[in-house]
Design an enzyme around this catalytic site. Structure first.
Site, PDB file in Angstrom:
ATOM      1  CD  GLU A  11     -10.613  -7.267  -3.501  1.00  0.00           C
ATOM      2  OE1 GLU A  11     -11.753  -6.810  -3.732  1.00  0.00           O
ATOM      3  OE2 GLU A  11      -9.810  -6.739  -2.714  1.00  0.00           O
ATOM      4  CG  HIS A  23      -5.725  -7.784  -7.089  1.00  0.00           C
ATOM      5  ND1 HIS A  23      -5.196  -6.507  -6.977  1.00  0.00           N
ATOM      6  CD2 HIS A  23      -5.948  -8.203  -5.820  1.00  0.00           C
ATOM      7  CE1 HIS A  23      -5.116  -6.190  -5.692  1.00  0.00           C
ATOM      8  NE2 HIS A  23      -5.559  -7.200  -4.955  1.00  0.00           N
ATOM      9  CG  HIS A  53      -1.424  -7.182  -2.551  1.00  0.00           C
ATOM     10  ND1 HIS A  53      -1.829  -7.549  -1.291  1.00  0.00           N
ATOM     11  CD2 HIS A  53      -2.555  -6.976  -3.263  1.00  0.00           C
ATOM     12  CE1 HIS A  53      -3.164  -7.577  -1.244  1.00  0.00           C
ATOM     13  NE2 HIS A  53      -3.625  -7.242  -2.429  1.00  0.00           N
ATOM     14  CE1 TYR A  61      10.981   2.329 -24.364  1.00  0.00           C
ATOM     15  CE2 TYR A  61       8.991   1.569 -25.454  1.00  0.00           C
ATOM     16  CZ  TYR A  61      10.270   1.327 -24.998  1.00  0.00           C
ATOM     17  OH  TYR A  61      10.838   0.098 -25.182  1.00  0.00           O
TER      18      TYR A  61
HETATM   19  P1  13P Z   1      -8.521 -13.291  -1.708  1.00  0.00           P
HETATM   20  O1  13P Z   1      -7.646 -14.395  -1.138  1.00  0.00           O
HETATM   21  O2  13P Z   1      -9.884 -13.286  -1.073  1.00  0.00           O
HETATM   22  O3  13P Z   1      -8.563 -13.356  -3.210  1.00  0.00           O
HETATM   23  O4  13P Z   1      -7.909 -11.906  -1.286  1.00  0.00           O
HETATM   24  C1  13P Z   1      -6.602 -11.517  -1.624  1.00  0.00           C
HETATM   25  C2  13P Z   1      -6.507 -10.069  -1.965  1.00  0.00           C
HETATM   26  O5  13P Z   1      -5.530  -9.683  -2.565  1.00  0.00           O
HETATM   27  C3  13P Z   1      -7.565  -9.132  -1.579  1.00  0.00           C
HETATM   28  O6  13P Z   1      -7.408  -7.918  -2.256  1.00  0.00           O
END
Ligand code: 13P
Length: 234
Positions: free
Chosen positions: A77, A96, A98, A117
């Site tokens: 990314e 980033h 998940h 809020y």
């Molecule tokens: P990477 O290990 O390449 O950073 O990928 C993990 C990821 O969350 C891709 O969206």
């Protein structure tokens, strides 16, 4: 923790620490997620597919804004890390992950409305969900930039979330807040779509957060209408 973002060795150690805290706080797992920090000439970014518990400071990848790098293969990314850092000079860190509840909403392409809020903590009345595109593509980066306009966080359709910060600590803090808010929203939705706070109230909330430097909201300057420690209150 180094806050100056200038000492590269300390910065690399701090990044490893934040990556491990992404996992220990429960907002990330396995080799999902990535992290970048602006440096003098470019940015440092996590390598691709390396579990955080085995990652060392030397594994972090040094990148220029032209996409060239030194070291291991950078995160898949790197494009959205590069583009966000380039376009958003108000922040220094892109995180980033998940996280489960934010991703649950992102799987339904739901924008988080001002049902609570705390939605204002990302800087506006909503936390948008970016359109889906294949991971690692320029299209995903383009969609993320649109969703992040005037915001410090967004969801990524059928993928996860991005949180931004001036510092590593503030980006991690925000990512955990976004996950908590997402969890509350998923829970609230079980009773039906919750009512939202009107825009004028959200404007007051955002101003209040700014005045109080609430959480990790940007410091308010020149505002006297805030509580002060006794010694300074003369
Ligand atoms: P990477 O290990 O390449 O950073 O990928 C993990 C990821 O969350 C891709 O969206």
């Amino acid at each position: 923790m180094s806050d100056t973002l200038t000492d590269t060795a300390a910065l690399r150690r701090d990044m490893v620490d934040i990556c491990r805290r992404m996992n220990s706080s429960g907002i990330n797992q396995g080799t999902a997620g990535n992290l970048s920090v602006r440096t003098g000439s470019g940015f440092l970014v996590t390598p691709s597919s390396l579990p955080y518990d085995t990652m060392t400071p030397d594994d972090l990848v040094e990148m220029d804004f032209d996409g060239t790098y030194v070291g291991r293969r950078p995160s898949s990314e790197w494009r959205f890390h590069r583009d966000i850092l380039k376009n958003r000079t108000d922040i220094n860190v892109v995180l980033h992950c998940h996280s489960i509840y934010a991703t649950t909403l992102a799987c339904h392409h739901k924008t988080i409305p001002s049902f609570h809020y705390m939605t204002g903590i990302a800087g506006g009345t909503t936390i948008r969900c970016a359109e889906y595109a294949t991971f690692g593509t320029q299209a995903l980066s383009d969609h993320a930039l649109v969703a992040l306009k005037d915001r410090l966080a967004c969801l990524l359709g059928q993928h996860g979330q991005i949180s931004l910060g001036k510092t590593l600590e503030s980006a991690l803090w925000l990512a955990i807040e976004i996950e908590t808010l997402s969890r509350m929203y998923v829970q609230a939705l079980t009773l039906g779509e919750p009512p939202v706070l009107p825009d004028d109230e959200m404007a007051r909330v955002i101003e209040q957060m700014r005045k109080m430097s609430y959480g990790h909201a940007p410091d308010a300057e020149g505002i006297s209408d805030v509580a002060r420690p006794k010694a300074a209150a003369s």
